[in-house]
Design an enzyme around this catalytic site. Sequence first.
Site, mmCIF file in Angstrom:
data_model
loop_
_atom_site.group_PDB
_atom_site.id
_atom_site.type_symbol
_atom_site.label_atom_id
_atom_site.label_comp_id
_atom_site.label_asym_id
_atom_site.label_seq_id
_atom_site.Cartn_x
_atom_site.Cartn_y
_atom_site.Cartn_z
ATOM 1 N N LYS A 70 -6.498 10.800 -33.527
ATOM 2 C CA LYS A 70 -7.574 11.182 -32.614
ATOM 3 C C LYS A 70 -8.374 12.335 -33.218
ATOM 4 C CE LYS A 70 -6.370 10.916 -28.209
ATOM 5 N NZ LYS A 70 -5.651 11.391 -27.007
ATOM 6 N N GLU A 102 -15.831 8.421 -15.074
ATOM 7 C CA GLU A 102 -16.032 7.687 -16.311
ATOM 8 C C GLU A 102 -17.376 6.976 -16.203
ATOM 9 O OE1 GLU A 102 -12.724 5.472 -17.746
ATOM 10 O OE2 GLU A 102 -11.317 7.048 -17.208
ATOM 11 N N CYS A 157 -7.236 7.744 -12.502
ATOM 12 C CA CYS A 157 -7.204 8.861 -11.548
ATOM 13 C C CYS A 157 -6.801 8.473 -10.137
ATOM 14 C CB CYS A 157 -8.552 9.556 -11.521
ATOM 15 S SG CYS A 157 -8.892 10.445 -13.034
ATOM 16 N N ARG A 161 -6.844 1.200 -17.677
ATOM 17 C CA ARG A 161 -5.666 1.719 -16.980
ATOM 18 C C ARG A 161 -5.700 1.294 -15.509
ATOM 19 N NH1 ARG A 161 -5.994 7.929 -18.132
ATOM 20 N NH2 ARG A 161 -8.182 7.385 -18.158
HETATM 21 C C1 UDX Z 1 -12.722 9.125 -10.056
HETATM 22 C C2 UDX Z 1 -13.521 10.127 -9.220
HETATM 23 O O1 UDX Z 1 -14.707 9.500 -8.735
HETATM 24 C C3 UDX Z 1 -13.856 11.349 -10.042
HETATM 25 O O2 UDX Z 1 -14.538 12.303 -9.264
HETATM 26 C C4 UDX Z 1 -12.562 11.928 -10.576
HETATM 27 O O3 UDX Z 1 -12.817 13.052 -11.377
HETATM 28 C C5 UDX Z 1 -11.762 10.895 -11.356
HETATM 29 O O4 UDX Z 1 -11.553 9.748 -10.546
HETATM 30 P P1 UDX Z 1 -13.348 7.330 -11.929
HETATM 31 O O5 UDX Z 1 -11.884 7.048 -12.040
HETATM 32 O O6 UDX Z 1 -14.163 7.457 -13.169
HETATM 33 O O7 UDX Z 1 -13.566 8.695 -11.114
HETATM 34 O O8 UDX Z 1 -13.965 6.148 -11.091
HETATM 35 P P2 UDX Z 1 -14.798 5.928 -9.752
HETATM 36 O O9 UDX Z 1 -16.227 5.754 -10.069
HETATM 37 O O10 UDX Z 1 -14.439 6.925 -8.734
HETATM 38 O O11 UDX Z 1 -14.216 4.495 -9.329
HETATM 39 C C6 UDX Z 1 -12.833 4.341 -9.068
HETATM 40 C C7 UDX Z 1 -12.505 2.918 -8.729
HETATM 41 O O12 UDX Z 1 -12.975 2.596 -7.431
HETATM 42 C C8 UDX Z 1 -13.083 1.852 -9.662
HETATM 43 O O13 UDX Z 1 -12.064 0.899 -9.934
HETATM 44 C C9 UDX Z 1 -14.208 1.256 -8.863
HETATM 45 O O14 UDX Z 1 -14.443 -0.082 -9.215
HETATM 46 C C10 UDX Z 1 -13.662 1.374 -7.451
HETATM 47 N N1 UDX Z 1 -14.708 1.423 -6.413
HETATM 48 C C11 UDX Z 1 -15.606 2.446 -6.382
HETATM 49 C C12 UDX Z 1 -14.764 0.415 -5.442
HETATM 50 O O15 UDX Z 1 -13.956 -0.512 -5.447
HETATM 51 N N2 UDX Z 1 -15.720 0.506 -4.469
HETATM 52 C C13 UDX Z 1 -16.619 1.508 -4.410
HETATM 53 O O16 UDX Z 1 -17.447 1.521 -3.506
HETATM 54 C C14 UDX Z 1 -16.564 2.511 -5.407
#
Ligand code: UDX
Length: 436
Positions: A37, A154, A262, A332
């Site tokens: 990395k 992300e 997360c 993941r």
């Molecule tokens: C999340 C938090 O949003 C962020 O603030 C934190 O720091 C890390 O975790 P992330 O894991 O990048 O971020 O993804 P996010 O955009 O929150 O989406 C999470 C999951 O929820 C995805 O699998 C997405 O497809 C799903 N999702 C999101 C839904 O199924 N419906 C929605 O309306 C929104």
Amino acid sequence: MDLTLSVVGCGYLGATHAACMSSLGFTVIGVDTDPDKVAMLSRGELPFYEPGLDTLLAQEMKTGRLSFTTDFSAIADADVHFVCVGTPQSKDGLAADLTYVKSAVAAIAPFLKEGALVVGKSTVPVGTAQGLRSELATSAPQADLAWNPEFLREGFAVEDTLTPNRLVVGVANDRAEQILKEVYEPIIALGTPWIRADLPTAELVKVAANSFLATKISFINAMAEVCEAAGGDVTVLAKAIGYDPRIGSRFLQAGIGFGGGCLPKDIRAFMARAEELGAKQALEFLREIDAINLRARQRVIDVVRSELSEDLTQYKIAVLGATFKPDSDDVRDSPALDIAAQLQAAGATVVVHDPKGIEPARKRFPNLQYSESVPECVKAADLILHLTEWREYRELDPSVLGPLVKNKIVIDGRNALDRDKWRNAGWKFHALGRSD
Ligand code: UDX
């Protein structure tokens, strides 16, 4: 700017933070135990996909302000040390595995200079920061520790780091807050809200935010189940309730639910920690949030079975999407891949396409079949599953795909495709939470 920063742990969070802090003008030393990395980052190459971060990293490497190393002694000159290592779910339960956080702090302790500030950014169970601060008081009494949770998504990592919607710092004294204000001065100058908290509150803010987001998604997916049972349409329902500003329309996209590095592990670790604290009952609802989320995956499989047959052995299923969300190569805890693997385990021939996630998916599920092109993926398929809402899938022309497949059946697991467009092209179209 006078301060020199170190970033300990150069994965998703750390690499983003290092490049962004360098872009603010700081000298930044990134440290990681993984030599591959470090070698990649040192060449200005990103070990993962994140829009915009690749160019920022390459640009910052050229300035000479940013460097990466496996040598922990290189942090000795830094004033502020951001701990950005992972806290995955532990192998034997719901709790977070704190091995990396503890060893990161232990590894930098011998090199901390007088007045250094260690700043945790990793998501940790409440109480961790206080524990680490007490340990530092013995191992490196010349240093202090603060907690500064990140909320980056992300796909929007650079934007969320450089223009966050708030900055939260958990500190035990004014000096620590002052140092962090100095680091974030250019971001504060944009009018970003600044919240000073104590250490436990700062840790809790992060898991509370992620629990709320997970709850919002599972809420709409619960409504999707009811809509299916009652003959309603969850997309119309979401739109209608979302106009109420107290509810808001974001994060109400019904579908196969949340995954990623997360939300799933954070709500589980939060439950485990609450139980340790004697507050188990307060977070019992998160168990239901998790269950609704996992049930959404099962519901897709049920629709596949009802469309094809209980016995899937004779069928080819094309899966569009492997990552847990679009604009990421992260697989993941991806609901899409979980569904693909379950269908394959049930005997179906499953071919997976993804614009960015095929290689990481192949590492995790080497036995699934993968295809680099959508036409090849869907060739002679009995059914198409749309499981990650990449833009390129929304732009597909169903009349072009029609002649390639065996059966024109599509299931939209993300409520993102244009139903009329597919139906007008002669497809049988299903979506989660829409009974029509
Ligand atoms: C999340 C938090 O949003 C962020 O603030 C934190 O720091 C890390 O975790 P992330 O894991 O990048 O971020 O993804 P996010 O955009 O929150 O989406 C999470 C999951 O929820 C995805 O699998 C997405 O497809 C799903 N999702 C999101 C839904 O199924 N419906 C929605 O309306 C929104």
